[in-house]
Design a protein around this motif. Sequence first.
Motif, mmCIF file in Angstrom:
data_model
loop_
_atom_site.group_PDB
_atom_site.id
_atom_site.type_symbol
_atom_site.label_atom_id
_atom_site.label_comp_id
_atom_site.label_asym_id
_atom_site.label_seq_id
_atom_site.Cartn_x
_atom_site.Cartn_y
_atom_site.Cartn_z
ATOM 1 N N ARG A 138 -9.062 1.016 -4.918
ATOM 2 C CA ARG A 138 -8.129 1.711 -4.034
ATOM 3 C C ARG A 138 -7.875 3.105 -4.594
ATOM 4 N NH1 ARG A 138 -7.080 -3.467 -3.660
ATOM 5 N NH2 ARG A 138 -6.001 -3.605 -5.661
ATOM 6 N N ILE A 139 -7.672 4.061 -3.693
ATOM 7 C CA ILE A 139 -7.360 5.425 -4.104
ATOM 8 C C ILE A 139 -6.234 5.980 -3.236
ATOM 9 C CG2 ILE A 139 -9.618 6.017 -5.050
ATOM 10 C CD1 ILE A 139 -10.323 7.339 -2.426
ATOM 11 N N ALA A 140 -5.382 6.778 -3.849
ATOM 12 C CA ALA A 140 -4.331 7.494 -3.118
ATOM 13 C C ALA A 140 -4.768 8.940 -2.963
ATOM 14 C CB ALA A 140 -3.009 7.409 -3.872
ATOM 15 N N VAL A 141 -4.861 9.393 -1.712
ATOM 16 C CA VAL A 141 -5.374 10.737 -1.438
ATOM 17 C C VAL A 141 -4.547 11.391 -0.337
ATOM 18 C CG1 VAL A 141 -7.734 10.188 -2.125
ATOM 19 C CG2 VAL A 141 -7.037 9.829 0.241
ATOM 20 N N GLU A 186 -1.918 0.038 -9.794
ATOM 21 C CA GLU A 186 -2.141 0.230 -8.366
ATOM 22 C C GLU A 186 -1.656 1.621 -7.950
ATOM 23 O OE1 GLU A 186 -3.424 -1.581 -5.906
ATOM 24 O OE2 GLU A 186 -3.978 -3.303 -7.132
ATOM 25 N N PRO A 187 -2.456 2.354 -7.168
ATOM 26 C CA PRO A 187 -1.994 3.674 -6.722
ATOM 27 C C PRO A 187 -0.870 3.547 -5.696
ATOM 28 C CG PRO A 187 -4.055 3.097 -5.647
ATOM 29 C CD PRO A 187 -3.789 2.012 -6.651
ATOM 30 N N VAL A 188 0.018 4.510 -5.718
ATOM 31 C CA VAL A 188 1.151 4.550 -4.791
ATOM 32 C C VAL A 188 1.016 5.785 -3.921
ATOM 33 C CG1 VAL A 188 3.654 4.703 -4.592
ATOM 34 C CG2 VAL A 188 2.638 3.321 -6.421
ATOM 35 N N ALA A 189 1.227 5.626 -2.637
ATOM 36 C CA ALA A 189 1.113 6.753 -1.716
ATOM 37 C C ALA A 189 2.319 7.671 -1.860
ATOM 38 C CB ALA A 189 1.006 6.247 -0.281
ATOM 39 N N GLY A 190 2.053 8.917 -2.276
ATOM 40 C CA GLY A 190 3.110 9.904 -2.314
ATOM 41 C C GLY A 190 3.318 10.536 -0.948
ATOM 42 N N THR A 191 4.173 11.514 -0.889
ATOM 43 C CA THR A 191 4.430 12.211 0.371
ATOM 44 C C THR A 191 3.132 12.816 0.904
ATOM 45 O OG1 THR A 191 6.677 12.746 -0.329
ATOM 46 C CG2 THR A 191 5.736 14.051 1.478
ATOM 47 N N GLY A 192 2.814 12.497 2.155
ATOM 48 C CA GLY A 192 1.601 13.024 2.787
ATOM 49 C C GLY A 192 0.324 12.341 2.356
ATOM 50 N N GLU A 193 0.419 11.247 1.616
ATOM 51 C CA GLU A 193 -0.769 10.565 1.113
ATOM 52 C C GLU A 193 -0.980 9.208 1.772
ATOM 53 O OE1 GLU A 193 -1.304 12.170 -3.444
ATOM 54 O OE2 GLU A 193 -0.242 10.274 -3.121
ATOM 55 N N VAL A 194 -2.232 8.761 1.710
ATOM 56 C CA VAL A 194 -2.572 7.402 2.130
ATOM 57 C C VAL A 194 -3.274 6.717 0.964
ATOM 58 C CG1 VAL A 194 -2.766 7.991 4.563
ATOM 59 C CG2 VAL A 194 -4.798 8.102 3.127
ATOM 60 N N VAL A 195 -3.051 5.418 0.842
ATOM 61 C CA VAL A 195 -3.825 4.602 -0.085
ATOM 62 C C VAL A 195 -4.918 3.915 0.723
ATOM 63 C CG1 VAL A 195 -3.820 2.599 -1.630
ATOM 64 C CG2 VAL A 195 -1.919 4.236 -1.689
ATOM 65 N N VAL A 196 -6.155 4.115 0.300
ATOM 66 C CA VAL A 196 -7.308 3.537 0.987
ATOM 67 C C VAL A 196 -7.895 2.428 0.132
ATOM 68 C CG1 VAL A 196 -9.628 3.981 1.913
ATOM 69 C CG2 VAL A 196 -7.818 5.701 2.173
ATOM 70 N N ALA A 197 -8.090 1.248 0.738
ATOM 71 C CA ALA A 197 -8.858 0.185 0.104
ATOM 72 C C ALA A 197 -10.329 0.524 0.318
ATOM 73 C CB ALA A 197 -8.516 -1.163 0.727
#
Length: 304
Positions: A105-108, A22-33
């Motif tokens: 899901r993607i973390a971007v 599962e992707p994890v949201a880093g600083t300044g990131e969002v995880v989008v389903a």
Amino acid sequence: MRVVEVSEPGGPEVLRVVERPEPVAGTGEVVVAVEAAGVNPTDLAARQGMTVGDSASPPYVLGWDFAGTVHAVGEGVDRFAPGRAVVGMVPWYAVHGRVGAYAERIAVPQEWVLPRPEGLGAVDAATVPLNALTAAQLLDRLPVRPGSQVLVTGASGAVGGYAVQLAVRAGHRVTAVAGTGDEEWVRGIGAHVVLPRDTDYSGVGEFSAVVDAVPVGEALFPAVARGGKVVSTRPVADAPAGAGIVQEVMLVDLDLPLLERLVGEVAAGRLRTRVERTFPLEAAADAHRAAEERGRRGKVVLTP
């Protein structure tokens, strides 16, 4: 979570669904389903190993356009909260498959994402970013003023279709080249003259401004006026020496304010899009086969 990987460059059969962490949201990131991911010609090329700049090393994940819902946010994110409907674009040429929209899901970075207007469904939204931005930025490179004559090839496709609409909205008179059976659609989005795909360009007049969305390339040169300009997204043959034709190849830029305006135009119904078929994530190979078919009427979209 599931993603679609390119196991090695090749045909649709090289696309495989695999499990990744599962992707994890880093600083300044969002995880989008991800609820929808557009299938674009550049995805088909990247699947075959044809990329811009440094080659992507398999396994890599395809996909520029995504729409869905914010699943989680990282530290420093101030524009989104979980549950927000969004649309966005992966600048794939820059990340080369380290992140791709063909995923559950993607973390971007939050700078790749926009709020999705109420009433704009995920599937339609996923047809906008790469295609509409490309069309708008191609037109921006042409030497045109309101009332100019503009020739657009590939007007049946997504980039060409948006280019027709944006050119008409800017006050230009558009001659569009459309596929068989798509003439009514292209007229409906504003083209003043519609030509068939097998047009002999030596008999259509001369244009100083051309969006070559196919691209047609060398066969198009008889329709370009001396001093005229042709913009496209892929290199084509050089114009004949002395023809005075200027050619520019453009790579799309993720311009978030422009994308926000374009998404708003689609949501309001002032720009039209169309979808032919949707496929679940596990049928990504079939989606690519469908996207490669001639005579397609609209976009192919994955629905993770």
